[in-house]
Design a protein around this motif. Sequence first.
Motif, PDB file in Angstrom:
ATOM      1  N   LYS A  39     -24.912  -3.325   9.403  1.00 39.62           N
ATOM      2  CA  LYS A  39     -26.219  -2.765   9.036  1.00 39.62           C
ATOM      3  C   LYS A  39     -26.673  -3.254   7.659  1.00 39.62           C
ATOM      4  O   LYS A  39     -27.768  -2.916   7.208  1.00 39.62           O
ATOM      5  CB  LYS A  39     -26.158  -1.234   9.033  1.00 39.62           C
ATOM      6  N   LEU A  40     -25.817  -4.060   7.019  1.00 42.63           N
ATOM      7  CA  LEU A  40     -26.090  -4.540   5.659  1.00 42.63           C
ATOM      8  C   LEU A  40     -26.151  -6.060   5.682  1.00 42.63           C
ATOM      9  O   LEU A  40     -25.265  -6.718   6.236  1.00 42.63           O
ATOM     10  CB  LEU A  40     -24.993  -4.081   4.703  1.00 42.63           C
ATOM     11  N   SER A  41     -27.182  -6.622   5.078  1.00 44.18           N
ATOM     12  CA  SER A  41     -27.360  -8.070   5.133  1.00 44.18           C
ATOM     13  C   SER A  41     -27.668  -8.640   3.752  1.00 44.18           C
ATOM     14  O   SER A  41     -28.291  -7.981   2.918  1.00 44.18           O
ATOM     15  CB  SER A  41     -28.501  -8.429   6.090  1.00 44.18           C
ATOM     16  N   ILE A  42     -27.211  -9.871   3.546  1.00 49.09           N
ATOM     17  CA  ILE A  42     -27.507 -10.598   2.323  1.00 49.09           C
ATOM     18  C   ILE A  42     -28.172 -11.919   2.673  1.00 49.09           C
ATOM     19  O   ILE A  42     -27.660 -12.683   3.503  1.00 49.09           O
ATOM     20  CB  ILE A  42     -26.229 -10.870   1.493  1.00 49.09           C
ATOM     21  N   LEU A  43     -29.308 -12.176   2.051  1.00 51.14           N
ATOM     22  CA  LEU A  43     -30.024 -13.437   2.181  1.00 51.14           C
ATOM     23  C   LEU A  43     -29.655 -14.306   0.984  1.00 51.14           C
ATOM     24  O   LEU A  43     -29.824 -13.887  -0.161  1.00 51.14           O
ATOM     25  CB  LEU A  43     -31.533 -13.164   2.202  1.00 51.14           C
ATOM     26  N   LYS A 116     -32.649  -6.720  13.917  1.00 52.29           N
ATOM     27  CA  LYS A 116     -31.296  -6.633  14.465  1.00 52.29           C
ATOM     28  C   LYS A 116     -30.641  -5.285  14.165  1.00 52.29           C
ATOM     29  O   LYS A 116     -29.470  -5.072  14.486  1.00 52.29           O
ATOM     30  CB  LYS A 116     -30.428  -7.765  13.905  1.00 52.29           C
ATOM     31  N   GLY A 117     -31.384  -4.396  13.529  1.00 54.44           N
ATOM     32  CA  GLY A 117     -30.847  -3.087  13.199  1.00 54.44           C
ATOM     33  C   GLY A 117     -30.317  -2.971  11.791  1.00 54.44           C
ATOM     34  O   GLY A 117     -29.761  -1.937  11.402  1.00 54.44           O
ATOM     35  N   VAL A 118     -30.509  -4.027  10.993  1.00 53.09           N
ATOM     36  CA  VAL A 118     -30.083  -3.997   9.598  1.00 53.09           C
ATOM     37  C   VAL A 118     -30.960  -3.007   8.829  1.00 53.09           C
ATOM     38  O   VAL A 118     -32.182  -2.992   8.983  1.00 53.09           O
ATOM     39  CB  VAL A 118     -30.178  -5.411   8.972  1.00 53.09           C
ATOM     40  N   THR A 119     -30.325  -2.180   8.007  1.00 50.07           N
ATOM     41  CA  THR A 119     -31.057  -1.142   7.291  1.00 50.07           C
ATOM     42  C   THR A 119     -31.192  -1.420   5.795  1.00 50.07           C
ATOM     43  O   THR A 119     -32.003  -0.787   5.116  1.00 50.07           O
ATOM     44  CB  THR A 119     -30.368   0.218   7.470  1.00 50.07           C
ATOM     45  N   SER A 120     -30.393  -2.369   5.274  1.00 52.07           N
ATOM     46  CA  SER A 120     -30.464  -2.657   3.844  1.00 52.07           C
ATOM     47  C   SER A 120     -30.206  -4.141   3.619  1.00 52.07           C
ATOM     48  O   SER A 120     -29.265  -4.709   4.186  1.00 52.07           O
ATOM     49  CB  SER A 120     -29.432  -1.813   3.085  1.00 52.07           C
ATOM     50  N   ILE A 121     -31.051  -4.771   2.793  1.00 49.64           N
ATOM     51  CA  ILE A 121     -30.974  -6.214   2.569  1.00 49.64           C
ATOM     52  C   ILE A 121     -30.972  -6.512   1.078  1.00 49.64           C
ATOM     53  O   ILE A 121     -31.803  -5.995   0.316  1.00 49.64           O
ATOM     54  CB  ILE A 121     -32.160  -6.952   3.228  1.00 49.64           C
TER      55      ILE A 121
END
Length: 239
Positions: A39-43, A116-121
């Motif tokens: 649920k956590l993603s980094i760009l 995709k359901g990610v809640t925090s980026i």
Amino acid sequence: MSGSQCCENPPTLNSGCGEGHVEELGGLSCYISGSPDSKLSILLVSDVFGFEAPNLRKLADKVAAAGFYVVVPDFFYGEPYNPKNTERPLPVWIKDHGTDKGFEDAKPVIEAIRSKGVTSIGAAGFCWGGKVVVELAKNAYIQAGVMLHPSLVTLEDIQAVKVPISILAAEVDNISPPELIKQFEQALNAKPQVDSFVKIFLGVAHGWTVRYDNQDQVAVKSAEESHKDMLDWFFKYVK
């Protein structure tokens, strides 16, 4: 970006490097690493040498191993800056690959990540990518940002940031020299509502976080220290 430092120590690009894979996301080819169920993603926004740089992909894999879904877009559409191409010197190349376009291209990528359901980026930008990240931070498209030896970032940009921001800078940097970084720090200190972290790494030069020599243990250690600081910021705010 006018200084030569942004083009020093160019990486040997390798389309097959890294533990992840390449897929299209938000209209761009992206190197993807980590669990798609996170649920956590980094760009990660590259420097001018693009998303096939081995050290950048290695860092993406490291961030993914910490539990994040990591996305490294090809903002240059298959044409990263090539210092050997004398017909496309940096001032010419960047006309087609400006950070303003990078900012606009990042928006659909972020939308695709959220779908995709990610809640925090969170987003980290290197050199050229630092300007893209500060634009994302000014418009609150992300929950937190990290800029590593940023280029093109102005004091006005920093004053407009709306999300927690970390600046990891080099002592030897004619693009964003320590004097400018200290101005950034003062501006952020004047905004207590926005948490910030500013650090100038001694004895290193612009680009040190991703364009280091893997055989140089001192360089590797400095780069890894910056990577830890970046990850610590994301652990704190991307949750």
